[in-house]
Design an enzyme around this catalytic site. Structure first.
Site: not given
Length: 228
Positions: A143, A213
């Site tokens: 992230c 993601e």
């Protein structure tokens, strides 16, 4: 694939190698290309902002666990600051985006957590609570790192849409890049002290959350909802 620590290959090199195909797929995804050329529908971006608000609440909790398990005081302070920053982003930046999109932070909070968001945060929280500190670090790192790399890449191209340009600038700026370099350096340090088995397990966590993601942006592109 088996790696040996050498003077030229760092643990972060190993981690990025594990996620490089996913990163290339992210850059090619229509959500990302639509940010750059301004063709991304605002409804897709709105979906992203809502789900990212949900995501960041649990991600902040994961960072707080990393702070509690950190090997030294400086790392504890850094992760605690990052956890507070994630909450601030959820409260301030996302509230501003929702206002620009004709909504509000309260409205975003009332909308349901999507399937991909729930799966992603559940995986991260399970890993930081049950794994080693290296496992936790590897699970939260994509992230940081992927957003920094995407922001850096997109910053050079920007966007004709001022809303998307503001988002790009938030993650491409030098302050965020410096934060990510600090976490990557920590991964190198902790990874160098681990066994090959421990490094391999953490690489798998890193590769998995990197895939999440991609899935997160894809869910926004599709405006994903629960099927039943």
């Amino acid at each position: 694939m088996t790696y040996e620590l050498t003077s030229t290959i760092t643990y972060s090199d190993e981690l990025w190698d594990a996620a490089a195909p996913t990163y290339r797929a992210i850059l090619a995804h229509p959500f990302i290309t639509g940010l750059v050329d301004g063709t991304l529908p605002h409804e897709a971006f709105r979906h992203f902002v809502v789900q990212d608000s949900h995501y960041l609440r649990d991600y902040a909790r994961a960072l707080a666990v990393c702070a509690a398990r950190a090997p030294d005081d400086d790392t504890t302070r850094a992760f605690a600051s990052d956890a507070a920053g994630a909450i601030a982003a959820e409260q301030e930046m996302h509230a501003a985006f929702m206002s620009d999109l004709g909504g509000s932070a309260d409205e975003a909070a009332a909308l349901p957590v999507g399937p991909t968001t729930r799966a992603y945060t559940s995986y991260v929280l399970a890993t930081v609570y049950s794994g080693s500190f290296l496992d936790a670090l590897a699970a939260v790192l994509p992230c940081y790192w992927i957003y920094a790399r995407v922001g850096e890449d997109l910053l050079a191209r920007s966007s004709p849409d001022p809303l998307y340009r503001r988002w790009i600038e938030a993650y491409g700026n030098e302050e965020f890049q410096e934060t990510v370099r600090r976490v990557v350096t920590l991964a190198d340090r902790v990874g160098a002290e681990a066994t090959e088995g421990q490094r391999a397990r953490a690489r798998e966590h890193f590769a998995t959350t990197a895939r999440y993601e991609w899935m997160f942006w894809d869910a926004a592109w599709r405006r994903e909802s629960w099927p039943v």
